[in-house]
Design a protein around this motif. Structure first.
Motif, PDB file in Angstrom:
ATOM      1  N   GLN A 273       0.816  -1.190   0.007  1.00 20.60           N
ATOM      2  CA  GLN A 273       0.004   0.014   0.004  1.00 20.60           C
ATOM      3  C   GLN A 273       0.704   1.465  -0.083  1.00 20.60           C
ATOM      4  O   GLN A 273       1.915   1.118   0.699  1.00 20.60           O
ATOM      5  N   GLN A 274       0.689   2.371  -0.646  1.00 17.83           N
ATOM      6  CA  GLN A 274      -0.622   2.335  -1.666  1.00 17.83           C
ATOM      7  C   GLN A 274      -0.292   1.748  -3.090  1.00 17.83           C
ATOM      8  O   GLN A 274      -1.167   0.742  -3.488  1.00 17.83           O
ATOM      9  N   ILE A 275       0.781   2.169  -3.657  1.00 20.34           N
ATOM     10  CA  ILE A 275       0.960   1.564  -5.100  1.00 20.34           C
ATOM     11  C   ILE A 275       2.214   1.036  -5.118  1.00 20.34           C
ATOM     12  O   ILE A 275       3.120   1.248  -6.046  1.00 20.34           O
ATOM     13  N   HIS A 276       2.809   0.096  -4.102  1.00 20.57           N
ATOM     14  CA  HIS A 276       4.074  -0.470  -4.320  1.00 20.57           C
ATOM     15  C   HIS A 276       4.022  -1.736  -4.559  1.00 20.57           C
ATOM     16  O   HIS A 276       5.115  -2.513  -4.723  1.00 20.57           O
ATOM     17  N   ALA A 277       3.033  -2.422  -4.619  1.00 30.22           N
ATOM     18  CA  ALA A 277       2.873  -4.021  -5.372  1.00 30.22           C
ATOM     19  C   ALA A 277       3.476  -4.057  -6.652  1.00 30.22           C
ATOM     20  O   ALA A 277       4.090  -4.819  -6.976  1.00 30.22           O
TER      21      ALA A 277
ATOM     22  N   ILE B 195      -9.086  -9.846  -3.900  1.00 28.86           N
ATOM     23  CA  ILE B 195      -8.730  -8.773  -3.156  1.00 28.86           C
ATOM     24  C   ILE B 195      -7.870  -7.765  -4.193  1.00 28.86           C
ATOM     25  O   ILE B 195      -7.460  -8.217  -5.437  1.00 28.86           O
ATOM     26  N   PRO B 196      -7.760  -6.527  -3.896  1.00 33.00           N
ATOM     27  CA  PRO B 196      -6.878  -5.633  -4.418  1.00 33.00           C
ATOM     28  C   PRO B 196      -5.558  -5.541  -4.426  1.00 33.00           C
ATOM     29  O   PRO B 196      -5.153  -6.333  -3.417  1.00 33.00           O
ATOM     30  N   SER B 197      -4.687  -5.062  -5.336  1.00 34.08           N
ATOM     31  CA  SER B 197      -3.195  -5.244  -5.142  1.00 34.08           C
ATOM     32  C   SER B 197      -2.544  -4.963  -4.083  1.00 34.08           C
ATOM     33  O   SER B 197      -1.714  -5.446  -3.649  1.00 34.08           O
ATOM     34  N   TYR B 198      -3.136  -3.931  -3.377  1.00 35.40           N
ATOM     35  CA  TYR B 198      -2.263  -3.305  -2.355  1.00 35.40           C
ATOM     36  C   TYR B 198      -2.333  -4.139  -1.047  1.00 35.40           C
ATOM     37  O   TYR B 198      -1.569  -4.189  -0.220  1.00 35.40           O
TER      38      TYR B 198
END
Length: 647
Positions: A179-183, A235-238
């Motif tokens: 989270q947030q956009i580190h996946a 699930i969402p990516s985060y």
């Protein structure tokens, strides 16, 4: 990083990729060269301003990961296989988010079951926030596409710790923070909350390392370097997470437990022994827990956050372990995400209050049920006082719950006061107006209605209008409701909370400031963390060093193991020139990597030449043990100070 794979490209694939191109991407040629597309090419507006993905055209349904954990190289390597749902029958490309990932090969499964190479393009210049856009030509709209890749040692979503940086000092440690956009820094994927997917993973590692993921971790798993995982809920990516290290399991209930390094595990299991009770309270209020097990992974002190609500396996900071359960509301918060956030998810970063606001409200309901209303009220007051300090004229655009598009440049820059405290305050306002029984029923219905979906603030507002405002007319006007969503600051309709215990703390502080009278040990013997915090927060911004020495003689704040106290005491010590605290400050900043706890002290240090010098020296020593997210924050504060931006 290879930009173009050296393969023969079909004319159809070339046409699709060229048509999809923008002025950020090269167009591939059969010889492996890359030529820029026409300058007039433009990029279509994105559904999610923080992702290159096109989920209205094609969505990821499932990801199958094959990964190897290499501590020597500090990289994950392997493949990700995507099962895709092509929503647009005429679409012929897959756009994914990446950051510092090296792509080795991309293949697609054909209708006959055979796999063939696919053409792909990585944008030539990474965006500082978004990373690198990856476009794959898929004119056959392959049901499955596989990417072979490896991560960078500097991946923003991974931290690699040497054995010396762990508690046991024998085994290296690795963990993710998506989270947030580190996946996108450890898996190429549609890194947007608008996409939810199931996943499986097969992970290999050194045999002395236990690997865990945000999936079905088996408490009885054999440590053998070969692990398999399944996450059956979308699930969402985060919420994609992985960790590896010297980890053992201690149960806290029939469906809950703690993973931690061997020396930490018994202390953590004792501190978090109320986990099962928390689950039962939340279920009583908002419906069944839908994720199977709820386990907690206690990470090394370098973890940049208090907790991360990875489904089935909350990642938690060891700074919450104080021996007296005074900070276990952190676990109540992360557990509450199992309903608010993991079950019903915000669709865009600017809707983050839907996750954190309702989660903080549910957290306080759990705390009230288990530890009493008095404690819940104290925690609310501390948070609301912090909000008042955080909200300034300079950040008014980030104060509405419904932040406007384009305002939030970096999704990590949401205001804590907005998404956590104001969001929870709004929920409490609705509870007060409609009554607890009606609001509980509404919230339970909301979680059921939007279960396993990602929604916007607008969708919530429509649902609330139909199921609260219109259902119970005369309780809340539309104007009052909208003021919370769209206006900066806190509306005048906000309910207020008082605390008799804080009133007593105020009296102790006033006695010292007015007459120099310090409390006796008997006066403060039953104080909790929140009372100490309230005492410090009410002190003047700057005091005389001898005054802080007097206070320290009674309370012993310098050197405290309690991070919540330290993060307030040390900035005051810096501002006041209380240099006796400097060795303890340096030790604290070196030992702890949780951003919330250390950034206030760094921010205070950089405001003077002597402090800036100390900050740089401490950071140089501490940086190897910090998570990249924390390192970036500290580096920015120091850089701003050196350039004259710090006031």
């Amino acid at each position: 990083m290879r930009t173009i794979p050296l393969i023969t490209v079909s004319l159809l694939a070339l046409a699709v990729l060229a048509a999809a191109g923008c002025n950020r991407q090269p167009t591939p040629t059969t010889g492996g060269e890359a030529k820029a597309p026409p300058a007039a090419a433009t990029e279509a507006p994105r559904l999610d301003e923080h992702s290159y993905a096109e989920p209205d055209k094609v969505k990821t349904k499932d990801i199958a990961l094959e990964l190897n954990v290499d501590f020597d190289k500090k990289e994950l390597s392997g493949s990700a296989t995507y099962t895709l749902d092509w929503l647009d029958p005429k679409w012929g490309k897959l756009v994914l988010d990446t950051r510092d990932i090296s792509i080795d090969k991309v293949v697609g499964e054909r209708a006959d079951g055979n796999w063939r190479d696919l053409t792909y393009v990585l944008a030539p210049t990474p965006d500082k926030i978004l990373g690198t856009k990856l476009t794959i030509a898929a004119p056959e709209r392959n049901k499955r596409i596989r990417i072979t890749y490896h991560t960078s040692p500097n991946a923003s979503g991974l931290q690699w710790l040497t054995p010396e940086m762990t508690e046991g000092k024998k085994t290296p440690f690795m963990f993710s923070q998506s989270q947030q956009i580190h996946a996108r820094s450890w898996v190429p994927l549609q890194d947007t909350t608008m996409v939810r997917f199931t996943y499986t993973a097969h992970v290999t590692s050194p045999k002395d390392v236990m690997v865990l993921m945000s999936a079905d971790n088996d408490p009885k798993a054999v440590r053998d370097g070969d692990y398999s995982f399944t996450m059956p809920q979308a699930i969402p990516s985060y919420l994609l997470a992985i960790a590896a290290g010297d980890l053992v399991f201690k149960p806290t209930g029939p469906r809950s437990g703690v993973w931690a390094e061997p020396a930490m595990a018994p202390k953590a299991a004792n501190e978090f022994s109320d986990t099962e009770k928390m689950m039962e309270t939340a279920e009583k209020l908002y419906g069944p827990y839908r994720w199977g097990r709820y386990d907690i992974l206690v990470l090394p002190p370098s973890f940049p956050y208090g907790g991360m609500e990875n489904p089935r396996l909350t990642f938690a900071t060891p700074t919450a372990i104080t021996g007296d359960k005074s900070l276990v509301s952190l676990i109540a918060h992360e557990l509450s995400h199992s309903w608010s956030g993991n079950l019903v998810t915000f669709a865009r970063a600017r809707d983050a209050w839907l996750n954190e606001g309702f989660t903080t409200y549910v957290e306080m309901r759990i705390v009230e049920d288990l530890y009493g209303k008095e404690r819940a009220d104290m925690e609310k007051i501390v948070a609301r006082n912090e909000l008042k300090k955080e909200f300034t004229d300079a950040n008014r655009d980030l104060q509405p719950l419904a932040v406007k598009e384009g305002v939030l440049k970096d999704p990590d820059d949401n205001l804590t006061g907005t998404v956590y405290t104001k969001g929870a305050w709004f929920a409490e306002f609705l509870e007060n107006r409609f009554g607890r029984e009606a609001f509980d029923a509404f919230l339970r219905g909301y979680f059921d209605h939007f279960a396993f979906q990602s929604i916007t603030t607008e969708q919530f507002a429509d649902y609330a209008k139909a199921n609260l405002l219109d259902k119970y007319p005369g309780k809340v006007t539309q104007a009052e409701f909208d003021a919370w969503l769209h206006e900066p600051g806190i509306p005048a309709t906000a309910p207020q909370v008082t605390s008799a215990r804080f009133d007593a703390v105020d009296a102790v502080r006033k006695a010292y400031l007015d007459a120099g009278t310090l409390p006796t040990a008997a006066t403060t013997s039953k104080w909790t963390t929140y009372e100490y915090v309230h005492f410090i927060e009410g002190l003047p911004e700057v005091m005389k060093p001898e005054q802080l020495a007097q206070i320290d003689g009674v309370f012993h704040f310098t050197g405290t193991p309690n991070g919540e106290i330290a993060q307030r005491w040390y900035p005051l010590a810096v501002r006041s020139g209380y240099t006796q605290a400097n060795p303890a400050i340096a030790e604290f900043l070196t030992r702890i990597g949780r951003r919330k706890l250390i950034m206030p002290t760094y921010s205070a240090l950089v405001k003077t030449p002597q402090g800036l010098q100390m900050a740089e020296q401490v950071f140089a020593k501490a940086k190897p043990g910090y998570h990249p997210i924390t390192s970036g924050s500290v580096a920015q504060v120091i850089a701003d100070a050196k350039s004259g931006k710090t006031q």
